[in-house]
Design a protein around this motif. Structure first.
Motif, mmCIF file in Angstrom:
data_model
loop_
_atom_site.group_PDB
_atom_site.id
_atom_site.type_symbol
_atom_site.label_atom_id
_atom_site.label_comp_id
_atom_site.label_asym_id
_atom_site.label_seq_id
_atom_site.Cartn_x
_atom_site.Cartn_y
_atom_site.Cartn_z
ATOM 1 N N ILE A 1 3.116 -1.058 9.828
ATOM 2 C CA ILE A 1 4.087 -1.474 8.802
ATOM 3 C C ILE A 1 3.340 -2.323 7.780
ATOM 4 O O ILE A 1 2.877 -3.428 8.074
ATOM 5 N N ALA A 2 3.202 -1.789 6.567
ATOM 6 C CA ALA A 2 2.421 -2.459 5.517
ATOM 7 C C ALA A 2 3.378 -3.215 4.602
ATOM 8 O O ALA A 2 3.943 -2.642 3.675
ATOM 9 N N THR A 3 3.577 -4.498 4.892
ATOM 10 C CA THR A 3 4.444 -5.299 4.012
ATOM 11 C C THR A 3 3.615 -6.123 3.030
ATOM 12 O O THR A 3 4.169 -6.725 2.123
ATOM 13 N N ALA A 4 2.299 -6.186 3.241
ATOM 14 C CA ALA A 4 1.482 -7.081 2.407
ATOM 15 C C ALA A 4 1.532 -6.678 0.937
ATOM 16 O O ALA A 4 1.573 -5.495 0.600
ATOM 17 N N ALA A 5 1.524 -7.708 0.081
ATOM 18 C CA ALA A 5 1.396 -7.468 -1.360
ATOM 19 C C ALA A 5 -0.096 -7.534 -1.674
ATOM 20 O O ALA A 5 -0.628 -8.589 -2.042
ATOM 21 N N VAL A 6 -0.767 -6.417 -1.439
ATOM 22 C CA VAL A 6 -2.227 -6.370 -1.586
ATOM 23 C C VAL A 6 -2.563 -6.322 -3.081
ATOM 24 O O VAL A 6 -1.955 -5.548 -3.823
ATOM 25 N N ALA A 7 -3.520 -7.133 -3.489
ATOM 26 C CA ALA A 7 -3.923 -7.105 -4.908
ATOM 27 C C ALA A 7 -4.481 -5.726 -5.238
ATOM 28 O O ALA A 7 -5.320 -5.202 -4.493
ATOM 29 N N ARG B 1 3.743 9.511 -2.907
ATOM 30 C CA ARG B 1 2.352 9.251 -3.262
ATOM 31 C C ARG B 1 1.561 8.710 -2.074
ATOM 32 O O ARG B 1 0.424 9.094 -1.837
ATOM 33 N N LYS B 2 2.199 7.836 -1.283
ATOM 34 C CA LYS B 2 1.496 7.234 -0.134
ATOM 35 C C LYS B 2 1.557 8.141 1.090
ATOM 36 O O LYS B 2 0.918 7.855 2.100
ATOM 37 N N GLN B 3 2.389 9.166 1.027
ATOM 38 C CA GLN B 3 2.564 10.118 2.144
ATOM 39 C C GLN B 3 2.967 9.417 3.433
ATOM 40 O O GLN B 3 2.340 9.581 4.476
ATOM 41 N N VAL C 1 4.909 2.866 7.789
ATOM 42 C CA VAL C 1 6.000 2.399 6.932
ATOM 43 C C VAL C 1 5.390 1.593 5.786
ATOM 44 O O VAL C 1 4.595 0.681 6.023
ATOM 45 N N GLY C 2 5.772 1.940 4.566
ATOM 46 C CA GLY C 2 5.276 1.206 3.406
ATOM 47 C C GLY C 2 6.378 0.382 2.783
ATOM 48 O O GLY C 2 7.564 0.588 3.046
ATOM 49 N N PHE C 3 5.992 -0.558 1.941
ATOM 50 C CA PHE C 3 6.940 -1.364 1.179
ATOM 51 C C PHE C 3 6.650 -1.172 -0.311
ATOM 52 O O PHE C 3 5.514 -0.879 -0.689
ATOM 53 N N ALA C 4 7.660 -1.338 -1.111
ATOM 54 C CA ALA C 4 7.459 -1.319 -2.557
ATOM 55 C C ALA C 4 8.221 -2.499 -3.145
ATOM 56 O O ALA C 4 9.422 -2.644 -2.896
ATOM 57 N N ASN D 1 -9.015 -2.193 -5.612
ATOM 58 C CA ASN D 1 -9.135 -2.445 -4.175
ATOM 59 C C ASN D 1 -8.818 -1.176 -3.389
ATOM 60 O O ASN D 1 -8.108 -0.297 -3.890
ATOM 61 N N PRO D 2 -9.289 -1.092 -2.136
ATOM 62 C CA PRO D 2 -8.902 0.055 -1.313
ATOM 63 C C PRO D 2 -7.390 0.025 -1.069
ATOM 64 O O PRO D 2 -6.817 -1.051 -0.928
ATOM 65 N N ASP D 3 -6.754 1.183 -1.060
ATOM 66 C CA ASP D 3 -5.327 1.248 -0.733
ATOM 67 C C ASP D 3 -5.217 1.404 0.776
ATOM 68 O O ASP D 3 -5.449 2.485 1.333
ATOM 69 N N ILE D 4 -4.887 0.312 1.447
ATOM 70 C CA ILE D 4 -4.904 0.276 2.917
ATOM 71 C C ILE D 4 -3.882 1.262 3.479
ATOM 72 O O ILE D 4 -4.193 2.083 4.348
ATOM 73 N N LEU D 5 -2.666 1.180 2.964
ATOM 74 C CA LEU D 5 -1.595 2.035 3.486
ATOM 75 C C LEU D 5 -1.925 3.511 3.270
ATOM 76 O O LEU D 5 -1.812 4.331 4.204
ATOM 77 N N ALA D 6 -2.314 3.858 2.050
ATOM 78 C CA ALA D 6 -2.581 5.279 1.761
ATOM 79 C C ALA D 6 -3.705 5.788 2.643
ATOM 80 O O ALA D 6 -3.639 6.918 3.157
ATOM 81 N N ALA E 1 9.167 7.852 -5.419
ATOM 82 C CA ALA E 1 7.863 8.341 -5.894
ATOM 83 C C ALA E 1 6.731 7.751 -5.064
ATOM 84 O O ALA E 1 5.777 8.446 -4.701
ATOM 85 N N LYS E 2 6.869 6.469 -4.718
ATOM 86 C CA LYS E 2 5.800 5.810 -3.946
ATOM 87 C C LYS E 2 5.698 6.392 -2.545
ATOM 88 O O LYS E 2 4.609 6.553 -2.001
ATOM 89 N N ARG E 3 6.818 6.757 -1.946
ATOM 90 C CA ARG E 3 6.791 7.355 -0.601
ATOM 91 C C ARG E 3 5.980 8.657 -0.609
ATOM 92 O O ARG E 3 5.155 8.905 0.276
HETATM 93 O O1 C5P Z 1 0.940 0.784 -4.686
HETATM 94 P P1 C5P Z 1 1.723 -0.394 -4.260
HETATM 95 O O2 C5P Z 1 0.908 -1.645 -4.187
HETATM 96 O O3 C5P Z 1 2.975 -0.639 -5.020
HETATM 97 O O4 C5P Z 1 2.184 -0.007 -2.775
HETATM 98 C C1 C5P Z 1 2.851 -0.894 -1.947
HETATM 99 C C2 C5P Z 1 2.639 -0.520 -0.510
HETATM 100 O O5 C5P Z 1 1.286 -0.147 -0.257
HETATM 101 C C3 C5P Z 1 2.892 -1.674 0.432
HETATM 102 O O6 C5P Z 1 3.278 -1.151 1.677
HETATM 103 C C4 C5P Z 1 1.520 -2.317 0.497
HETATM 104 O O7 C5P Z 1 1.362 -3.115 1.661
HETATM 105 C C5 C5P Z 1 0.609 -1.136 0.497
HETATM 106 N N1 C5P Z 1 -0.689 -1.354 -0.153
HETATM 107 C C6 C5P Z 1 -1.834 -1.354 0.589
HETATM 108 N N2 C5P Z 1 -3.055 -1.529 -0.014
HETATM 109 C C7 C5P Z 1 -3.140 -1.674 -1.356
HETATM 110 C C8 C5P Z 1 -1.977 -1.672 -2.134
HETATM 111 C C9 C5P Z 1 -0.772 -1.530 -1.503
HETATM 112 O O8 C5P Z 1 -1.747 -1.219 1.824
HETATM 113 N N3 C5P Z 1 -4.319 -1.840 -1.909
#
Ligand code: C5P
Length: 402
Positions: free
Chosen positions: A275-281, A349-351, A330-333, A309-314, A345-347
């Motif tokens: 479950i990716a709730t972090a607001a990753v920069a 895109r992140k698959q 599970v992703g958050f937006a 930055n790397p997209d952890i969730l994707a 759209a984000k769902r």
């Molecule tokens: O693309 P955006 O940041 O809006 O996507 C939000 C989702 O993707 C959240 O679940 C967030 O934790 C995750 N995310 C991530 N790594 C990133 C950016 C976002 O895991 N670099």
């Protein structure tokens, strides 16, 4: 959802300095919506007056098996029959020994012995000096009480009233409250390992400055707590936040997105739910100065450039485990407008099978939130409520989808 709301608890105090924490616990239980009937042993009355606990619980305290207020003079039967659980806090070494032997020479021990074992669980929060706790007699008693079906809570560690330091302190009221919440939570995630990211990340510019965001981590911490209380083993990868770790959750602190990514990569193989709730920069400065960038008086500003930055969730969502369904992602937006369109759209895109949308400015730092659950079938709203209540609903929703 607060699992203590509407519950009727008997709070039993045996003798110990930790009785002062029982007063706080009583207050917290009432605040959580439980009704509390306090029963005290004679020893407990040396540490705390019944008046205090009557005031906090709003009910007269029982201290004697000969209490004439009960028409049938059977307080031990009447009080134990109406309880959803009996909680002994503090449970002294002597009281544990009495429970073990089924002794019944005061109201509290008599009531524990007389309780219907299948309907009224008994939880004890031990409290004693470290030598008393470590004594083989106490450890034998604890092991046997567990075997007899008594829920023995952990003890705390630290400075003791006697001046010694070690194991045996009673847990803090807040910790016992969390354990009780947990005890009454349906175990829909037993045997599952859940990995959660939470909070912001911090991307350094130089040793004293950096870029971050307003995420407080509260939603992610609430989700970690709800998953743990639902029976899961939980690892929480937390960005820089000042929140207490939920009880029983393994926490890994990180700062930057890349550190968060490494921690997730190291943990994700054990997980069945991510479950990716972090607001990753999204971006970080492409270089980090070794020394503070100085203002030189010329009026010239530093030129910053960024890399993504790397997209952890994707990245996790594209792993073999996620693609075969062995890992549920599970992703958050966090959006500012058009929540459903952006979340949908984000769902895609992140698959990910489930994406949870929320409005950033009205959730960051708040204790409550409203969520929009978006999956392949459409969207469903979880209306504004406390983050903890929403977390419990979200965990139940995820459990249903596994
Ligand atoms: O693309 P955006 O940041 O809006 O996507 C939000 C989702 O993707 C959240 O679940 C967030 O934790 C995750 N995310 C991530 N790594 C990133 C950016 C976002 O895991 N670099």
């Amino acid at each position: 959802m607060n699992t203590l709301a509407g519950k009727h608890l008997v709070l039993g105090l045996s003798g110990g300095i930790a009785c002062y924490k029982a007063a706080e616990l009583c207050r917290a239980l009432v605040k959580a919506g439980a009704s509390v009937q306090v029963v005290m042993t004679e020893a407990a009355e040396h540490f705390m007056t019944a008046v205090t606990l009557q005031a906090l619980s709003g009910r007269p305290v029982y201290t004697s098996q000969w209490d004439a207020r009960e028409a049938n003079n059977m307080a031990h039967i009447n009080l134990s029959r109406e309880a959803d659980a009996i909680v002994i806090a503090p449970a002294s070494a002597d009281f544990l020994a009495k429970l073990l032997h089924g002794r019944a020479d005061d109201l509290l021990s008599l009531m524990c012995l007389a309780r219907p074992m299948d309907a009224v669980p008994l939880l004890v929060a031990p409290a004693m000096n470290r030598e008393m706790w470590a004594n083989p007699a106490t450890q034998r008693n604890v092991a046997q009480l567990k075997a007899d079906g008594v829920q023995v809570l952990d003890v705390g560690q630290g400075d003791q009233a006697c001046g010694e330091t070690g194991d045996g302190r009673m847990l803090e009221a807040e910790e016992i409250l969390e354990d009780l919440q947990s005890f009454f939570t349906p175990k829909c995630l037993t045997g599952k390992h859940v990995l959660v990211t939470a909070g912001p990340t911090y991307e350094a510019i130089d040793p004293v400055r950096g870029i971050t965001n307003l995420s407080s981590g509260k939603m992610g911490f609430a989700i970690a707590r709800a998953a743990q209380q639902a029976g899961a083993q939980v690892t929480l990868v937390a960005g820089p936040v000042s929140l207490a770790t939920p009880r029983g959750v393994a926490r890994i602190d990180v700062r930057s997105a890349r550190e968060m990514f490494s921690a997730v990569q190291a943990q994700v193989a054990q997980a069945q739910i991510f479950i990716a709730t972090a607001a990753v920069a999204d971006w970080r400065p492409d270089t980090q100065a070794d020394q503070k960038i100085k203002k030189d008086g010329s009026g010239q500003t530093p030129q910053l450039s960024f890399v993504e930055n790397p997209d952890i969730l994707a990245s996790v969502a594209q792993s073999a485990a996620a693609r075969t369904g062995a890992l549920f992602c599970v992703g958050f937006a966090a959006e500012s407008h058009d929540l459903q369109a952006h979340a949908t759209a984000k769902r895609l895109r992140k698959q990910v099978p489930l994406l949870v949308g929320n409005i950033g400015p009205s959730t960051f730092g708040q204790d409550d939130n409203a969520l929009l659950l978006v999956d392949a079938n459409g969207a469903r709203e979880l209306p504004r409520a406390s983050k903890q209540a929403l977390a419990v609903e979200l965990i139940a929703e995820i459990a249903r989808r596994l």
